[in-house]
Scaffold this active site. Sequence first.
Site, short mmCIF file in Angstrom:
data_model
loop_
_atom_site.label_atom_id
_atom_site.label_comp_id
_atom_site.label_asym_id
_atom_site.label_seq_id
_atom_site.Cartn_x
_atom_site.Cartn_y
_atom_site.Cartn_z
CB SER A 76 0.92 -3.98 -2.18
OG SER A 76 0.52 -4.45 -0.91
CG ASN A 77 -2.17 -1.63 1.39
OD1 ASN A 77 -1.68 -1.90 2.47
ND2 ASN A 77 -3.10 -2.39 0.81
#
Length: 415
Positions: free
Chosen positions: A221-222
């Site tokens: 993810s980020n």
Amino acid sequence: MNIRVLHNKRIVLGVTGGVAAYKAAFLASRLTQAGAIVDVVMTEAATRFVAPLTFQAVTRRAVHTDIFALSPDSEPDARAGELQIPHITLAKSANLLLIAPATGNTLAKLAHGLADNLLTAIALATSAPLLIAPAMESEMWAHPATQANVATLVERGATLVGPAAGHLASGAEGVGRMSEPEEILEMARVVLGQKGDLAGRRMVVSAGGTREAIDPVRFISNRSSGKMGFALALAARDRGAHVTLVTAPTALPNPVGVDTVQVESAAEMRDAILSASDGADALVMAAAVADYRPGEVAEQKIKKTDGALTLRLTHTPDILAEVARLRELGRGPKVTVGFAAETEDLLTNAREKLQYKRLDLIAANDVSAADAGFAVDTNRVTLLSADGTAEALPLMSKEEVAHTIWDRVSSLIQE
Ligand code: CTP
């Protein structure tokens, strides 16, 4: 922090006699902090639960309890020496009449047009929208008389928030608790914004950082917190738009008065965006969509070994590029707006994305700055448009950035 739709709005907050009156003090405080001018009107019974002084202190304004109390008129257009009649003055000046908590007794009076105290007299005299947060024991709420009164009020245009299910004053569990002040505040924003400049428009907003599964317990993810996308959704809602928010997982509460679609991966976000944005007035993509995902998702948890682990990543769909193709076929949203999250060559990269994704507008966002980009409440963006203009906005709250974007979108829709 100021909230635009509440700023300088006059809210008459009616407090009636229920234990939840103590929560109304917090509500009055939050509305005041958000920039509203809050005139609290208490019934006699409410003053048994909370002292008027509490509301006076949090709103820094006089609290009204007595229908017969005439006081010197402080309105700018008053004639010298004129006295004001409290229910008429408050009824006329109100942008919103909010009653929280509203007891079963007050609901009955409102439904029948009784005006036997200051609050019910204001309700009869005002043309402001009415928002009611009922609070009572579940038997009283479920009683056919109360249900009929509520139906009458809703039919006349009143908006109801709650009651919620949970712990009641009697110690029992059931439906009848006043909604939490935060939820009531959100509904006040919805009601005040109903006739805003985006009324009748359909907007789609994306938010959050997508998750791409590696195995059943891990994902890529980020750092996106979803704050910019949520601010966009709330700002459009506050101006009367119908908003669909397509969001990857975030820590933020589901917004009130917005259609929220929860997704995880880029592929899920693509499907949700394509179906929601077809025929919409605008799509604003604030989500940080993963560009790559693991080529294969392991069915079982990947076990640790002595050697290195190599993940093979494949491309995810570029959602905005797909939307651009749909628009060429005469489908998709009327206006599309993207965000460019960059750590270098901000404007060059953003302009390239604007052209490649055939956007009407892109918000270039330097996400390496501490006060802009991920997880903070402020942002600094430069708006680049398809016609070649660039507007560098100063550091602002994400809400204000959102409003500026909607101002631009609104003119683009009208073109
Ligand atoms: N976006 C999208 N689909 C993707 C990736 C991004 O629709 N698969 C959207 C984002 O929501 C944003 C805009 O495209 O509005 C730009 O996203 P950004 O991550 O800055 O750029 P990318 O196109 O992913 O390019 P790069 O990662 O190389 O900077």
